[in-house]
Write a protein that holds these residues in place. Structure first.
Motif: not given
Length: 615
Positions: A142-146, A166-170
């Protein structure tokens, strides 16, 4: 088999022998080889790798119940007398007549990018994804860096991407040594250009290899600091540095370029096949084939501890010496470490390696003896403040042994970890120390024995803003006092916090502290004959038969004088126990800077409590 006085038939000694079987010189093996099959195997293996006068070396045989057989050797006249070089003797099949002595193991691949190693890597990741419940609970997409690098949009173009809501990882993160100037970096003027695409051939070898691994693991995004942080923007660097706990803590996998000195070194390494393996063939009296293989013995614990100490000097592992990379390693829930000979896998459940010494059947991680396992267990689970405080101390001690390009990064390079400890209730952070435990925290001391043994030179930071009472003011081998020490008669009255600090975990947030305790003036000397040693002497002037006391200076060159020409110093402490050795700041009445520590000190009857200012 007849008993052999040289190799003792490689039978482990009873009791707590540490796996030691026997030892001797190379000539002992050579002389015994014609009549002892095991000695002949050891002698041939030694000669295959020790090409310079193998008869003159000292050797010892080691074997433990759960571990592999190894023969360590060193040259008698070696300039590094303490260094042993290891050889691993093994069989390939449990049906081999000598497999009970030389346990079955894996060959080393001359090329660490081999299909075999890549396949093993994928199997490790799949097994963790699907079978490790603890790891699955701690993975988040659920996390993406800047910013991230999109490596999947086109085969020969890489795109700097700023994710939308709305973008997601991994995503995969890279930990690497800069080694000076990185050939490609994001700057304000190139930010827009990089978003439109970067030709893959523009990337240095380490980055290209990281892109290859990201694609092999079917991940779309890759995070690399030099490209995902705008390098000529102090504001962006400060903001992104404060997010390191999230960047590495939420990565699907963190890749460590462990054996690469800089971004051009690559993740993979090639070796001469003769350096990877030697095959020894024998036949039993019954005509059975004996095949024993020999390869370099690989150390694993130093990598798991993120420490270069314990590795042979010929082993390249510069990443283990860097402060920023230490934080990145501890923060990452899952790690792929690319070493000189193999890949290592570390997750919250297992430790694995290509050579097979750590495999799926290896016993579970013992958190009490593994700094990363302790970090993962206590920071991701539940732990008491006392255990967290001890863990913090055990993290800081090796951290200070590691290098930084810029002295001013000493606090920022640990800020991500400090953030997690702060959230877990250790209190307010004060330049690397903690406000609730500030009194014992002030008594960090030089570990001269460890430093001298490993050639670690303690240095004062060139950043004059760091106060002398913080360990951030130095680098070298230091340690905290035992957790059980009680400091009576010392009280912190005030901490002069700096106003307008945007990130107190990464910046100097306090320049001075006001503290009350017993202060005694002394004469101090030492170091005039050997300035590299840290032990100094002092005595209280004006006292009959004044006893001399030993103390340790933090940075050796700062005190170098003879007993005939001593310097003025001050001992500050409680009623008994450890004390600080201080120097009064010129032109002030009660402002002092730290010089070092004295391990045991009892205040003289003539002394009395005083309030001083430490800077």
């Amino acid at each position: 088999m007849d008993s052999c006085a040289t190799c003792r038939n490689l039978e482990p000694l009873p009791g707590l022998s540490g796996g030691f079987i026997t030892g001797g010189t190379g000539y002992d093996l050579q002389n015994s080889a014609p009549t002892c099959e095991l000695c002949s195997i050891l002698w041939e293996g030694l000669g295959a790798f020790c090409l310079d006068s193998p008869g003159t070396v000292q050797w010892m045989a080691l074997l433990q119940a759960e571990d592999s057989f190894r023969l360590n050797y060193k040259y008698k006249e070696s300039p590094v007398e303490k260094e042993w070089i290891g050889l691993h003797f093994y069989t390939k099949d449990s049906r081999d007549p000598l497999s009970n002595i030389f346990l079955p193991s894996n060959d080393l691949e001359p090329d660490t990018s081999s299909e075999k190693y890549i396949s093993q890597m994928k199997d490790w990741v799949n097994a963790c994804d699907n079978g490790h419940d603890t790891c699955k609970r701690n993975l988040s997409n659920n996390y993406l860096p800047t910013r991230v690098l999109d490596v999947s949009r086109e085969p020969y173009q890489i795109f700097l991407h700023e994710p939308g809501k709305s973008d997601r990882g991994p995503y995969i993160a890279l930990s690497h040594c800069w080694g000076g100037v990185v050939p490609i970096m994001t700057r304000t003027e190139t930010l827009g250009k990089f978003k439109k695409g970067i030709p893959i051939e523009s990337f240095p070898k380490t980055f290209q290899d990281a892109i290859f691994i990201t694609r092999q693991l079917q991940c779309r995004y890759l995070w690399i600091d030099s490209l995902c942080i705008v390098q000529d923007s102090a504001e962006d660097w400060r903001d992104e540095a404060s997010r390191m706990a999230n960047v590495y803590g939420n990565a699907y996998i963190t890749i460590l370029a462990t054996a690469s000195l800089d971004s051009r070194g690559g993740l993979f390494h090639q070796h001469d096949p003769l350096d990877a393996k030697h095959v020894i063939k024998r036949t039993t009296e019954k005509g059975e084939a004996i095949i024993v293989e020999v390869r370099p013995a690989l150390e694993h614990e130093p990598y798991f501890a993120s420490s270069p100490y314990g590795l042979e000097s010929s082993v390249q592992a510069p990443l283990l010496e860097r402060s920023w990379c230490y934080q990145e390693y501890l923060l990452a829930p899952r790690v792929l470490s690319f070493t000189q000979w193999e890949m290592l896998w570390l997750c919250l459940t297992k430790r694995l390696c290509n050579c097979g010494e750590y495999n799926e059947s290896t016993r579970e991680i013992v958190a009490s003896s593994d700094i990363k396992a302790r970090f993962d267990e206590q920071l991701r689970g539940t732990s008491s403040p006392d255990k967290l405080y001890r863990l913090w101390q055990d993290i800081v001690e090796p951290y200070l042994q590691k290098g930084l390009t810029y002295d001013g990064d000493r606090l920022p390079a640990l800020a991500g970890i400090a953030h997690l400890f702060s959230e877990r209730g250790l209190g307010r952070y004060v330049n690397g120390l903690w406000e609730p435990t500030l009194v014992p925290d002030l008594f960090w001391s030089i570990n001269s024995a460890f430093g001298d043994y490993h050639g670690i030179v303690a240095k004062r930071s060139t950043d004059q803003a760091i106060p002398s009472w913080s360990w951030a003011a130095v680098s070298g081998s230091f340690y905290y006092p035992p957790f059980t020490r009680v400091f009576k008669g010392i009280e912190v009255l005030d901490i002069s916090y700096e106003p307008m600090i945007s990130n107190p975990l990464a910046e100097i947030c306090a320049k001075a502290i006001t503290i009350r305790g017993n202060l005694v003036q002394v004469l101090a000397w030492g170091g005039e004959e050997n300035a590299a040693h840290h032990r100094r002497r002092c005595r209280v002037p004006g006292m009959r038969e004044a006893k001399e006391h030993y103390w340790h200076v933090d940075v050796a060159p700062e005190v170098s004088c003879s007993a005939d020409n001593p310097m003025d110093a001050y001992i500050f402490g409680g009623r008994a126990g450890p004390a600080l050795v201080l120097h009064r700041v010129e032109g002030t009445a009660s402002t002092y800077r730290r010089l070092g520590t004295i391990e045991e000190w009892s205040k003289p009857d003539e002394s009395y409590p005083q309030t001083i200012r430490l800077v």
